[in-house]
Scaffold this motif. Structure first.
Motif, PDB file in Angstrom:
ATOM      1  N   ASN A   1      -3.629  -2.843  -2.195  1.00  0.00           N
ATOM      2  CA  ASN A   1      -4.685  -1.855  -2.390  1.00  0.00           C
ATOM      3  C   ASN A   1      -5.942  -2.194  -1.598  1.00  0.00           C
TER       4      ASN A   1
ATOM      5  N   ASP B   1       0.843  -1.215   0.000  1.00  0.00           N
ATOM      6  CA  ASP B   1       0.000   0.000   0.000  1.00  0.00           C
ATOM      7  C   ASP B   1       0.870   1.254   0.000  1.00  0.00           C
TER       8      ASP B   1
ATOM      9  N   GLY C   1      -5.015  -1.339   1.890  1.00  0.00           N
ATOM     10  CA  GLY C   1      -4.831   0.110   2.011  1.00  0.00           C
ATOM     11  C   GLY C   1      -6.145   0.887   1.943  1.00  0.00           C
TER      12      GLY C   1
END
Lengths: 143, 292
Positions: free
Chosen positions: B250, A96, B253
């Motif tokens: 992702n 991330d 996140g």
């Protein structure tokens, strides 16, 4: 002889009158830095990864230049994440972070600014623990 | 000859006498460091905002004699240096029989509010007075601090009726805002990103990150599919791993992005409420005559 006697008489008066000389004594000041350096992170049981990180810093990062806009830097973020959580979660956090670092639009106004000039992006805000997420004012520099 | 010698001796004696007297009185520390002088100097430092040194002077005097006004100034110094925990302890030292007791209690409430210790603030207010007779200023502070806690709000009418007409509209706005803070769901963001990479980030208002995640995941997925279709399996697995890395990161996140977004919503609300309350001096009377 008279002059010597005169000086001997006068000197003790001057010496004894000045009783606050201790104020001007030498102070014991420690000038050593009390804060960690920019890329320094606590190391806990991650010696193998630390070696990799140090190798990366020495062979790639130092030659490539100091490009990471975040504090802590991406490599430090990964090492610190492993020490805080486990390798699986830390890898997700790093993936991330790497995506955010690669942001094509460089929309970095979402991050507070660190005093080092980088964008402050602490590990604690990405552990998925709601209670420890801290929002920092965008108008202040974080120390 | 004898007269000249006597004259010289007299002159020398006078000189020694004058020098001796001058030297002894020049550094008379007993008077310089008297309590009276220390208080005067401490007051000067306090009014010049040199609080640490003012505390030193006041502390020195308090070692020999108790003075509640000095104790109040010490506590105020800590408060103004934003050392709220220490200020609270110092304000508590002022005894019930002191003329400054009432004001020191107000300052304790103010200190607790400024240190964001709303739980203790409400507890202390409740313990200091009977619930039916809480003074209006304390009721204002107590109710407004409820807005800053993560607890269920009391009924609106009873809550805002405690405030004066001028403040009622603003408090009502804060009540409605707090009642329905525009939080977003981390679970929804996770599901969105699992279906369309990057969409969860866009939901969390991180548009740039969302598009970047979509492009990176899409690019490496395309490359992996292309390699597998052309029987380049090793390259295919390599690109698949990279695509999976970005995809999983992702999805994770997106949840953290929403958590950070929600923290921002709470931060902005709290900031507005605090600005409002601080504009009104925490609804408490401010201490007077500290610096004349």
């Amino acid at each position: 002889m008279k002059i010597v006697v005169f000086i001997l008489l006068i000197s003790p008066i001057f010496i004894s009158a000045q009783t606050d000389w201790y104020r001007w004594g030498k102070a014991n000041i420690n000038y050593s830095s009390q804060q960690n350096l920019a890329n320094e992170v606590p190391k806990k049981n991650v010696s193998a990864l630390s070696v990799l990180k140090d190798g990366y810093s020495f062979f790639i990062s130092d030659l490539d230049g100091d490009n990471c806009p975040f504090y802590p830097t991406c490599s430090s973020f990964y090492i610190e994440s492993i020490s805080e959580t486990n390798i699986f979660k830390a890898t997700l956090m790093f993936a991330d972070r790497f995506t955010r670092d690669s942001n094509l639009f460089k929309t970095h106004e979402h991050y507070p600014k660190h005093i080092s000039g980088r964008l402050y992006d602490p590990i604690g805000n990405y552990l998925l623990t709601d209670s420890i997420v801290v929002y920092y004012s965008r108008e202040e520099f974080i120390k | 000859m004898v007269t000249t010698r006597l004259k010289l001796t007299a002159q020398l004696s006078t000189l020694i006498y004058l020098l001796t007297i001058n030297s002894l009185f020049a550094q008379n520390l007993d008077n310089l460091l008297s309590d009276k002088n220390r208080i005067a100097f401490g007051n000067y430092l306090f009014c010049e905002h040199d609080y640490l040194r003012a505390i030193d002077e006041f502390d020195f005097v308090l070692k020999t004699q108790w003075d509640d006004s000095l104790q109040f100034k010490i506590a105020t110094s800590y408060y103004r240096m934003m050392l709220f925990d220490r200020a609270y302890i110092e304000f508590k030292k002022i005894q019930v029989n002191s003329l400054l007791f009432k004001q020191s209690q107000y300052e304790q409430y103010r200190t607790l509010f400024m240190s964001n210790n709303y739980v203790l603030l409400q507890k202390v207010i409740d313990n200091s007075t009977s619930k039916s007779e809480i003074p209006l200023e304390l009721l204002h502070l107590k109710n407004s601090s409820i807005l800053l806690r993560d607890i269920q709000l009391p009924l609106k009418n009873g809550f805002i009726s405690a405030f004066g007409k001028d403040d009622r509209t603003k408090i009502s706005e804060f009540y409605d805002w707090k009642y329905d803070l525009p939080y977003k769901s981390p679970a929804l963001a996770t599901i969105m990103s699992a279906i369309i990479p990057g969409s969860g980030k866009i939901y969390a208002e991180e548009v740039g990150d969302g598009i970047t995640a979509f492009l990176l995941t899409g690019l490496f997925t395309y490359l992996a599919v292309d390699k597998f279709q052309n029987n380049h399996n090793s390259s295919g697995w390599l690109y698949s791993s990279i695509a999976a890395f970005f995809y999983a990161g992702n999805v994770y996140g997106s949840a953290t992005a929403v958590q950070n977004y929600n923290a921002g919503i709470k931060f902005n609300f709290d900031r507005e409420v605090k600005i409002f309350i601080n504009d009104r001096n925490q609804f408490l009377p401010t201490p007077k005559h500290l610096c004349n």
